[in-house]
Design a protein around this motif. Structure first.
Motif, PDB file in Angstrom:
ATOM      1  N   PHE A 145       0.817  -1.217   0.000  1.00 28.19           N
ATOM      2  CA  PHE A 145       0.000   0.000   0.000  1.00 28.19           C
ATOM      3  C   PHE A 145       0.850   1.267   0.000  1.00 28.19           C
ATOM      4  O   PHE A 145       0.504   2.266  -0.617  1.00 28.19           O
ATOM      5  N   HIS A 146       1.968   1.239   0.699  1.00 25.67           N
ATOM      6  CA  HIS A 146       2.825   2.423   0.805  1.00 25.67           C
ATOM      7  C   HIS A 146       3.885   2.402  -0.295  1.00 25.67           C
ATOM      8  O   HIS A 146       4.415   1.351  -0.633  1.00 25.67           O
ATOM      9  N   HIS A 147       4.185   3.554  -0.824  1.00 26.78           N
ATOM     10  CA  HIS A 147       5.198   3.669  -1.864  1.00 26.78           C
ATOM     11  C   HIS A 147       6.541   3.166  -1.360  1.00 26.78           C
ATOM     12  O   HIS A 147       6.926   3.420  -0.223  1.00 26.78           O
ATOM     13  N   GLY A 148       7.269   2.478  -2.236  1.00 25.31           N
ATOM     14  CA  GLY A 148       8.602   1.972  -1.906  1.00 25.31           C
ATOM     15  C   GLY A 148       9.654   3.048  -2.088  1.00 25.31           C
ATOM     16  O   GLY A 148      10.524   2.949  -2.953  1.00 25.31           O
ATOM     17  N   ASN A 149       9.600   4.067  -1.253  1.00 24.30           N
ATOM     18  CA  ASN A 149      10.477   5.222  -1.423  1.00 24.30           C
ATOM     19  C   ASN A 149      11.955   4.859  -1.310  1.00 24.30           C
ATOM     20  O   ASN A 149      12.778   5.378  -2.053  1.00 24.30           O
ATOM     21  N   GLY A 150      12.310   3.952  -0.422  1.00 22.01           N
ATOM     22  CA  GLY A 150      13.714   3.546  -0.294  1.00 22.01           C
ATOM     23  C   GLY A 150      14.180   2.787  -1.523  1.00 22.01           C
ATOM     24  O   GLY A 150      15.275   3.042  -2.053  1.00 22.01           O
ATOM     25  N   THR A 151      13.358   1.878  -2.003  1.00 24.82           N
ATOM     26  CA  THR A 151      13.709   1.111  -3.200  1.00 24.82           C
ATOM     27  C   THR A 151      13.833   2.042  -4.396  1.00 24.82           C
ATOM     28  O   THR A 151      14.796   1.952  -5.175  1.00 24.82           O
ATOM     29  N   GLN A 152      12.895   2.942  -4.548  1.00 30.59           N
ATOM     30  CA  GLN A 152      12.976   3.903  -5.650  1.00 30.59           C
ATOM     31  C   GLN A 152      14.268   4.698  -5.570  1.00 30.59           C
ATOM     32  O   GLN A 152      14.960   4.863  -6.580  1.00 30.59           O
ATOM     33  N   SER A 153      14.623   5.169  -4.407  1.00 28.16           N
ATOM     34  CA  SER A 153      15.828   5.989  -4.255  1.00 28.16           C
ATOM     35  C   SER A 153      17.090   5.217  -4.630  1.00 28.16           C
ATOM     36  O   SER A 153      17.996   5.768  -5.257  1.00 28.16           O
ATOM     37  N   ILE A 154      17.144   3.948  -4.273  1.00 29.47           N
ATOM     38  CA  ILE A 154      18.324   3.135  -4.575  1.00 29.47           C
ATOM     39  C   ILE A 154      18.509   2.959  -6.084  1.00 29.47           C
ATOM     40  O   ILE A 154      19.628   3.040  -6.598  1.00 29.47           O
ATOM     41  N   PHE A 155      17.427   2.730  -6.820  1.00 29.86           N
ATOM     42  CA  PHE A 155      17.521   2.351  -8.234  1.00 29.86           C
ATOM     43  C   PHE A 155      17.146   3.467  -9.208  1.00 29.86           C
ATOM     44  O   PHE A 155      17.132   3.239 -10.416  1.00 29.86           O
ATOM     45  N   TYR A 156      16.885   4.667  -8.741  1.00 33.20           N
ATOM     46  CA  TYR A 156      16.322   5.740  -9.558  1.00 33.20           C
ATOM     47  C   TYR A 156      17.193   6.118 -10.754  1.00 33.20           C
ATOM     48  O   TYR A 156      16.679   6.532 -11.788  1.00 33.20           O
ATOM     49  N   ALA A 157      18.481   6.013 -10.633  1.00 32.99           N
ATOM     50  CA  ALA A 157      19.379   6.420 -11.722  1.00 32.99           C
ATOM     51  C   ALA A 157      20.018   5.211 -12.412  1.00 32.99           C
ATOM     52  O   ALA A 157      21.054   5.344 -13.058  1.00 32.99           O
ATOM     53  N   ARG A 158      19.381   4.043 -12.311  1.00 30.95           N
ATOM     54  CA  ARG A 158      19.930   2.827 -12.927  1.00 30.95           C
ATOM     55  C   ARG A 158      18.992   2.301 -14.006  1.00 30.95           C
ATOM     56  O   ARG A 158      17.780   2.374 -13.866  1.00 30.95           O
ATOM     57  N   ASP A 159      19.579   1.747 -15.045  1.00 28.47           N
ATOM     58  CA  ASP A 159      18.781   1.176 -16.119  1.00 28.47           C
ATOM     59  C   ASP A 159      18.799  -0.353 -16.137  1.00 28.47           C
ATOM     60  O   ASP A 159      18.258  -0.973 -17.050  1.00 28.47           O
ATOM     61  N   ASP A 160      19.405  -0.980 -15.147  1.00 25.26           N
ATOM     62  CA  ASP A 160      19.413  -2.441 -15.074  1.00 25.26           C
ATOM     63  C   ASP A 160      18.346  -2.975 -14.114  1.00 25.26           C
ATOM     64  O   ASP A 160      18.096  -4.179 -14.071  1.00 25.26           O
ATOM     65  N   VAL A 161      17.720  -2.077 -13.359  1.00 23.10           N
ATOM     66  CA  VAL A 161      16.633  -2.453 -12.451  1.00 23.10           C
ATOM     67  C   VAL A 161      15.465  -1.509 -12.707  1.00 23.10           C
ATOM     68  O   VAL A 161      15.565  -0.304 -12.517  1.00 23.10           O
ATOM     69  N   PHE A 162      14.369  -2.093 -13.165  1.00 23.06           N
ATOM     70  CA  PHE A 162      13.138  -1.337 -13.382  1.00 23.06           C
ATOM     71  C   PHE A 162      12.313  -1.428 -12.102  1.00 23.06           C
ATOM     72  O   PHE A 162      12.109  -2.511 -11.565  1.00 23.06           O
TER      73      PHE A 162
END
Length: 159
Positions: free
Chosen positions: A13-30
């Protein structure tokens, strides 16, 4: 096992803000997240639809925020959109951030899923036909956490 393209599908239910922050500038993890709208729900500062990644990760982040009171049928349309995006980036392995706090009686969410909806969610995810790992995120309707988690896994395995 050497997958070059991984997708993380966050159904908590809650946004995965930590996960988004970790992978935000990567193109190997969508990363894609279906969650309560940040104008209404924690974490408030991340999870907006216009957050799509940065640098080489541009286009590798998809947020699908939903309003309070969302029922499964509406949410499932978003899930299908997220799954199409997972397929489009040629995902080789899938991680599910599984939160069952989308259940109607969860004390800290405003979605309205029924226990049987988790069976359908699992079946839909299985249709991606990818090596998949489920990581338990949350759920606070204590009596239903087990039922809803098992229903997700049963739907996935039975599909």
């Amino acid at each position: 096992n050497g997958a070059k393209r991984v997708a993380i599908l966050d159904v908590d239910f809650h946004h995965g803000n930590g996960t988004q922050s970790i992978f935000y500038a990567r193109d190997d993890v969508f990363f894609t997240s279906l969650h309560g709208h940040p104008e209404e729900e924690f974490p408030y500062y991340l999870g907006y639809a216009d957050e799509t990644g940065a640098g080489s990760g541009a286009g590798y982040n998809l947020n699908l925020p939903f309003q309070p009171g969302t029922h499964y049928q509406t949410w499932a349309e978003g899930l299908l959109h997220a799954m199409q995006a997972v397929t489009k980036v040629r995902t080789e392995a899938l991680v599910i951030s599984l939160g069952v706090d989308t259940y109607k009686n969860d004390p800290i969410s405003s979605f309205k899923f029924e226990s049987d909806d988790f069976l359908d969610m699992g079946a839909k995810i299985a249709a991606l036909n990818l090596p998949t790992v489920f990581v338990m995120e949350g759920g606070y309707a204590v009596d239903e956490i087990g039922v809803n988690t098992v229903n997700t896994l049963r739907g996935f395995l039975d599909a």
